[in-house]
Design a protein around this motif. Structure first.
Motif, PDB file in Angstrom:
ATOM      1  N   ASN A 205       0.790  -0.980   0.093  1.00 51.04           N
ATOM      2  CA  ASN A 205       0.190   0.093   0.002  1.00 51.04           C
ATOM      3  C   ASN A 205       0.857   1.169  -0.033  1.00 51.04           C
ATOM      4  OD1 ASN A 205      -2.179  -1.651   0.174  1.00 51.04           O
ATOM      5  ND2 ASN A 205      -2.913  -0.975   2.075  1.00 51.04           N
ATOM      6  N   THR A 206       0.448   2.288  -0.700  1.00 53.10           N
ATOM      7  CA  THR A 206       1.130   3.435  -0.874  1.00 53.10           C
ATOM      8  C   THR A 206       0.177   4.674  -0.908  1.00 53.10           C
ATOM      9  OG1 THR A 206       1.343   3.294  -3.531  1.00 53.10           O
ATOM     10  CG2 THR A 206       3.004   2.242  -2.144  1.00 53.10           C
ATOM     11  N   GLY A 207       0.920   5.800  -0.804  1.00 56.09           N
ATOM     12  CA  GLY A 207      -0.105   6.740  -0.846  1.00 56.09           C
ATOM     13  C   GLY A 207      -0.465   7.784   0.318  1.00 56.09           C
ATOM     14  N   GLN A 208      -1.395   8.283   0.725  1.00 52.79           N
ATOM     15  CA  GLN A 208      -1.461   9.036   1.665  1.00 52.79           C
ATOM     16  C   GLN A 208      -2.351   8.404   2.659  1.00 52.79           C
ATOM     17  OE1 GLN A 208      -4.903  11.629  -0.416  1.00 52.79           O
ATOM     18  NE2 GLN A 208      -5.312  11.728   1.920  1.00 52.79           N
ATOM     19  N   LEU A 209      -1.863   8.611   4.198  1.00 52.92           N
ATOM     20  CA  LEU A 209      -2.297   7.854   5.042  1.00 52.92           C
ATOM     21  C   LEU A 209      -3.813   8.488   5.568  1.00 52.92           C
ATOM     22  CD1 LEU A 209       0.217   7.721   8.054  1.00 52.92           C
ATOM     23  CD2 LEU A 209      -0.973   5.863   7.144  1.00 52.92           C
TER      24      LEU A 209
ATOM     25  N   LYS B 283      -2.378   3.508   3.872  1.00 52.98           N
ATOM     26  CA  LYS B 283      -1.802   4.145   2.705  1.00 52.98           C
ATOM     27  C   LYS B 283      -2.786   3.944   1.713  1.00 52.98           C
ATOM     28  CE  LYS B 283       2.924   4.920   4.144  1.00 52.98           C
ATOM     29  NZ  LYS B 283       4.343   4.671   3.720  1.00 52.98           N
ATOM     30  N   ILE B 284      -3.088   4.940   0.893  1.00 56.35           N
ATOM     31  CA  ILE B 284      -4.111   4.385  -0.259  1.00 56.35           C
ATOM     32  C   ILE B 284      -3.471   5.713  -1.453  1.00 56.35           C
ATOM     33  CG2 ILE B 284      -6.153   6.131   0.521  1.00 56.35           C
ATOM     34  CD1 ILE B 284      -7.674   3.888  -0.885  1.00 56.35           C
ATOM     35  N   GLU B 285      -3.897   5.559  -2.627  1.00 54.51           N
ATOM     36  CA  GLU B 285      -3.493   6.470  -3.528  1.00 54.51           C
ATOM     37  C   GLU B 285      -4.939   7.360  -3.888  1.00 54.51           C
ATOM     38  OE1 GLU B 285      -0.583   7.179  -5.138  1.00 54.51           O
ATOM     39  OE2 GLU B 285       0.574   5.323  -4.422  1.00 54.51           O
ATOM     40  N   LYS B 286      -4.790   8.521  -4.339  1.00 55.85           N
ATOM     41  CA  LYS B 286      -5.508   9.328  -4.418  1.00 55.85           C
ATOM     42  C   LYS B 286      -6.616   8.866  -5.432  1.00 55.85           C
ATOM     43  CE  LYS B 286      -3.581  13.855  -2.881  1.00 55.85           C
ATOM     44  NZ  LYS B 286      -3.511  15.207  -3.229  1.00 55.85           N
ATOM     45  N   ALA B 287      -6.085   8.220  -6.523  1.00 59.74           N
ATOM     46  CA  ALA B 287      -7.027   7.593  -7.560  1.00 59.74           C
ATOM     47  C   ALA B 287      -7.863   6.616  -7.119  1.00 59.74           C
ATOM     48  CB  ALA B 287      -6.072   7.155  -8.783  1.00 59.74           C
ATOM     49  N   ASP B 288      -7.398   6.038  -6.161  1.00 58.51           N
ATOM     50  CA  ASP B 288      -8.398   4.790  -5.359  1.00 58.51           C
ATOM     51  C   ASP B 288      -9.251   5.344  -4.796  1.00 58.51           C
ATOM     52  OD1 ASP B 288      -7.277   3.207  -7.308  1.00 58.51           O
ATOM     53  OD2 ASP B 288      -5.665   2.388  -5.912  1.00 58.51           O
TER      54      ASP B 288
ATOM     55  N   ASN C   8     -12.356  11.587   4.475  1.00 59.69           N
ATOM     56  CA  ASN C   8     -10.872  10.752   4.444  1.00 59.69           C
ATOM     57  C   ASN C   8     -10.955   9.694   5.458  1.00 59.69           C
ATOM     58  OD1 ASN C   8      -9.776  12.467   2.523  1.00 59.69           O
ATOM     59  ND2 ASN C   8      -8.671  13.689   4.024  1.00 59.69           N
ATOM     60  N   ILE C   9     -11.920   8.941   5.144  1.00 62.30           N
ATOM     61  CA  ILE C   9     -12.300   7.656   5.958  1.00 62.30           C
ATOM     62  C   ILE C   9     -12.642   6.727   4.990  1.00 62.30           C
ATOM     63  CG2 ILE C   9     -14.482   8.105   6.850  1.00 62.30           C
ATOM     64  CD1 ILE C   9     -13.672   6.632   9.504  1.00 62.30           C
ATOM     65  N   ILE C  10     -11.992   5.438   5.100  1.00 55.71           N
ATOM     66  CA  ILE C  10     -12.502   4.377   3.975  1.00 55.71           C
ATOM     67  C   ILE C  10     -12.811   3.202   4.739  1.00 55.71           C
ATOM     68  CG2 ILE C  10     -11.101   5.404   2.115  1.00 55.71           C
ATOM     69  CD1 ILE C  10      -8.956   3.138   2.595  1.00 55.71           C
ATOM     70  N   PHE C  11     -13.038   1.956   4.004  1.00 52.97           N
ATOM     71  CA  PHE C  11     -13.319   0.648   4.686  1.00 52.97           C
ATOM     72  C   PHE C  11     -12.486  -0.419   3.909  1.00 52.97           C
ATOM     73  CE2 PHE C  11     -16.138   1.277   0.972  1.00 52.97           C
ATOM     74  CZ  PHE C  11     -16.366   0.083   0.569  1.00 52.97           C
ATOM     75  N   GLN C  12     -12.227  -1.256   4.774  1.00 58.79           N
ATOM     76  CA  GLN C  12     -11.453  -2.541   4.423  1.00 58.79           C
ATOM     77  C   GLN C  12     -12.057  -3.697   3.868  1.00 58.79           C
ATOM     78  OE1 GLN C  12     -10.216  -4.528   8.704  1.00 58.79           O
ATOM     79  NE2 GLN C  12      -9.268  -5.428   6.808  1.00 58.79           N
ATOM     80  N   LYS C  13     -11.251  -4.630   3.414  1.00 61.26           N
ATOM     81  CA  LYS C  13     -12.195  -5.526   2.607  1.00 61.26           C
ATOM     82  C   LYS C  13     -12.813  -6.431   3.396  1.00 61.26           C
ATOM     83  CE  LYS C  13     -11.053  -8.726  -0.999  1.00 61.26           C
ATOM     84  NZ  LYS C  13     -10.226  -9.858  -1.998  1.00 61.26           N
ATOM     85  N   ALA C  14     -12.913  -6.400   4.865  1.00 61.26           N
ATOM     86  CA  ALA C  14     -13.741  -7.200   5.756  1.00 61.26           C
ATOM     87  C   ALA C  14     -15.144  -6.573   5.807  1.00 61.26           C
ATOM     88  CB  ALA C  14     -13.143  -7.077   7.230  1.00 61.26           C
ATOM     89  N   LEU C  15     -15.337  -5.573   4.969  1.00 63.80           N
ATOM     90  CA  LEU C  15     -16.651  -4.916   4.947  1.00 63.80           C
ATOM     91  C   LEU C  15     -17.216  -4.821   3.753  1.00 63.80           C
ATOM     92  CD1 LEU C  15     -15.885  -1.828   7.545  1.00 63.80           C
ATOM     93  CD2 LEU C  15     -17.257  -4.036   8.208  1.00 63.80           C
TER      94      LEU C  15
END
Length: 439
Positions: free
Chosen positions: A243-247, A270-275, A306-313
């Protein structure tokens, strides 16, 4: 305890002056485990298991020891009505007390106090010890332990002997009343749970709005699969090495509780802005647990960026013909009734995969009826919540009654002092006089 606050005919004295504090004996393993013998043999675990909250006497032990072995290891006999308690570790912190209902022996992690009934009622001693947190008298960091000498030096307010019996009788009666109240209160959480479940079941089967529907020209209820009424997706895959990008903050299934999000333990990735836009949340999205407790869900109604969800959801984004609140009630009903289980995969660890969840069937009423259902459910749930809040307050008050009763008892405020009772100071002087007599 301040002796100046005691009644005039009471006296504050150390336990060692009116009772005998006895430590247990070490029992080699070869002598443990017998179920036959002359005496019950109590270990720390027995104190924790056998003395439940609200109970007084220890009925039985899994272990017994015969007289020959007792003599061999020089274990002392504690007479019936001795008060016992654990002196180490977690059992000490639990502050369990018990009264032996027969002559017994104890191991070296248990302490017993034997009182002379002519001087001190064993039941009064038991109730006094229940006012103390003995873990506060412990020493040692790794394994807290309370010493025999510490127990001996504890001061106990001593009433005249006749008053002791009146106090014990009054406390017994009041404790029985408290226990009755506690038992009657125990049913309330289950009744509220059943009520909420019945509300949801009636809501998603049409019974809740049966009267409302009469005379209205409405479309039929339709059974639809989740894939027909929403867009769903799983969250961001966690791979800290790649994982790369902003926290940004991200939600796990532990954060999703029924009907609300718990923000107390939110981690970052970390996640890229595009994603980023793929995994952001919009108002009225529903987050559903894929694992852990599959199906547990909450409505996203929070103003957090700026809050996302992981693959467990799963993120469920419903089409306009289904209200998110209605869908959430439907899901909760099916989770409670085990209907949702048919969509789970796995044997020991259950999962609600995207493929299976897409097949989940929802009983969909017309949108105007959904609005009525949501309002009715919210209203009934609010009433249940008010009852639950009152229950918690009342339960809290009832749960504090035992200590209130005991503190009043040992301040001399529970029963009347009678001039015919005599003076505990005279009793104490007689005891001290007997100890000085040489035979």
């Amino acid at each position: 305890m301040d002796k100046n606050n005691l009644p005039n005919n009471w006296v504050l004295t150390e336990i060692i002056k009116i009772g005998e504090v006895l430590s247990g004996s070490g029992f080699p393993k070869k002598y443990q485990g017998s179920v036959t013998g002359n005496y019950p043999f109590f270990k720390v675990g027995d104190i924790s298991r056998n003395v439940k909250i609200g109970e007084t006497y220890i009925e039985e032990s899994e272990n017994r020891i015969d007289e020959n072995i007792r003599r061999t290891i020089k274990a002392k006999i504690l007479p019936k009505n001795s008060v016992v308690f654990a002196k180490i570790g977690e059992a000490l912190k639990l502050n369990r007390r018990g009264i032996l209902n027969q002559d017994s022996v104890i191991d070296n992690n248990v302490i017993g106090i034997k009182s002379d009934e002519m001087i001190l009622s064993h039941k009064l001693l038991f109730y006094f010890l229940k006012t103390l947190d003995l873990s506060e008298h412990s020493a040692g960091n790794a394994v807290p332990s309370v010493r025999k000498s510490t127990i001996e030096s504890i001061e106990i307010p001593l009433p005249p002997r006749p008053e002791q019996d009146r106090i014990v009788a009054k406390v017994d009666r009041l404790m029985a009343q408290v226990e009755t109240m506690q038992k009657s209160m125990e049913r309330i959480p289950q009744l509220l749970k059943d009520f909420r479940q019945q509300v949801l079941t009636q809501a998603v089967t049409g019974k809740l709005t049966e009267e409302w529907r009469k005379g209205k020209d409405l479309n039929e209820w339709r059974l639809k699969q989740l894939k027909e009424i929403s867009e769903t997706r799983l969250g961001k895959m966690l791979d800290r090495a790649k994982n790369t990008g902003q926290l940004v903050d991200y939600l796990r299934n532990i954060n999703v509780r029924w009907f609300h999000i718990d923000f107390s333990d939110v981690e970052k990735l970390k996640i890229e802005k595009a994603d980023l836009h793929k995994f952001t949340l919009a108002q009225n999205d529903i987050l559903v647990c894929e694992g852990g407790e599959p199906g547990r869900a909450a409505l996203w109604k929070y103003d957090r960026k700026n809050i996302i969800f992981q693959k467990a959801l799963h993120r469920v984004r419903l089409f306009p013909d289904v209200l998110p609140e209605y869908f959430l009630y439907h899901l909760k009903n099916d989770a409670d009734n085990s209907i949702l289980r048919q969509y789970f995969t796995g044997t020991t660890i259950k999962h609600l995969t995207g493929r299976q969840f897409a097949k989940y069937e929802v009983n969909v009423p017309p949108i105007e009826e959904q609005e009525v259902i949501v309002k009715l459910v919210e209203n009934l749930f609010n009433k249940a919540d008010l009852i639950e809040e009152k229950y918690k307050i009342l339960k809290g008050n009832i749960d504090t009654l035992p200590q209130s009763i005991l503190h009043k008892a040992f301040k001399g405020e529970l029963v009347e002092q009678l001039p015919t009772d005599g003076d505990a100071k005279d009793l104490l002087r007689e005891i001290e006089g007997l100890k000085t007599v040489k035979i």
